[in-house]
Design an enzyme around this catalytic site. Structure first.
Site, PDB file in Angstrom:
ATOM      1  N   ILE A   1      31.959  43.411  35.234  1.00  0.00           N
ATOM      2  CA  ILE A   1      33.479  43.744  35.722  1.00  0.00           C
ATOM      3  C   ILE A   1      32.450  43.681  37.270  1.00  0.00           C
ATOM      4  CG2 ILE A   1      35.810  44.390  36.778  1.00  0.00           C
ATOM      5  CD1 ILE A   1      35.531  43.501  33.343  1.00  0.00           C
ATOM      6  N   GLU A   2      33.572  43.694  38.017  1.00  0.00           N
ATOM      7  CA  GLU A   2      32.763  43.354  39.462  1.00  0.00           C
ATOM      8  C   GLU A   2      34.589  43.814  40.550  1.00  0.00           C
ATOM      9  OE1 GLU A   2      32.132  41.162  44.017  1.00  0.00           O
ATOM     10  OE2 GLU A   2      32.043  39.683  42.354  1.00  0.00           O
ATOM     11  N   LEU A   3      34.302  44.672  41.066  1.00  0.00           N
ATOM     12  CA  LEU A   3      36.025  45.363  41.906  1.00  0.00           C
ATOM     13  C   LEU A   3      34.724  45.168  43.646  1.00  0.00           C
ATOM     14  CD1 LEU A   3      37.165  48.263  40.056  1.00  0.00           C
ATOM     15  CD2 LEU A   3      37.808  45.253  40.327  1.00  0.00           C
TER      16      LEU A   3
END
Length: 192
Positions: A139-141
């Protein structure tokens, strides 16, 4: 050897509107449900009752997450019991966020490992945070909205020294045309 290139005329894009959902296999729907609800803020929504397998649907931020339970997922993952490195160049799902520092604080409060990265372009900076969900999906934020989106396809391209039957009027500036020409040349060289 003679190569022929077939010209495709009037190729229209499909009538797509947006990304609807991402479907992920998980070892335990219940563990993954807690992650997507508690960590990422997705809301559980009704899932059609006609499905004959365990799963869950979530929605928020204009996108859906569909979880499908597969207890045998470990059979396909040789390093499932090892702590998998967080690699920003791995396949991942990316979400825009407004406060990267708050994301890091929340992940630390939960004892979650993460890796940060910074992308810079023309004095503009994008901060990224990468971490794994319970099944190892990346996951990338990020605050990626800082970089303007410049669609390459919006620029008409008329390469120098080549003749194409249908040359559209040029709508872009000098740099956009140089970038398009360079990209097209690279694509042609790569494809042959």
């Amino acid at each position: 050897m003679k190569m022929e290139i077939e010209e495709v005329g009037n190729c229209e894009a499909l009538p797509l509107l947006s990304l609807n959902h991402v479907s992920l296999l998980c070892r335990s729907v219940w563990v993954s449900m807690r992650f997507y609800e508690d960590v990422l803020g997705f809301v559980p929504i009704k899932r059609p009752s006609s499905f004959k397998f365990t799963g869950a649907w979530f929605y928020n931020y204009g996108i859906g997450i569909h979880l499908i339970e597969n207890p045998n997922i470990d059979e396909f993952d040789t390093c499932v019991n090892e702590e998998r490195p967080i690699n920003p160049k791995d396949n991942h799902i990316s979400f825009q966020c407004t406060d990267v520092e708050l994301v890091k604080k929340r992940l630390e409060e939960r004892g979650m490992r993460y890796v940060t990265a910074v992308v810079e372009e023309g004095g503009i900076q994008v901060d990224q945070v990468f971490f794994h969900d319970p099944d190892g999906y990346m996951i990338e934020l990020c605050n990626c909205e800082n970089i303007p989106i410049i669609p390459i396809s919006s620029c008409s391209f008329k390469p120098r020294g080549h003749s194409f039957k249908k040359a559209a009027p040029n709508k872009c500036g000098f740099m956009e045309n140089v970038m398009m020409e360079s990209l097209s040349t690279d694509m042609i060289n790569f494809s042959f």
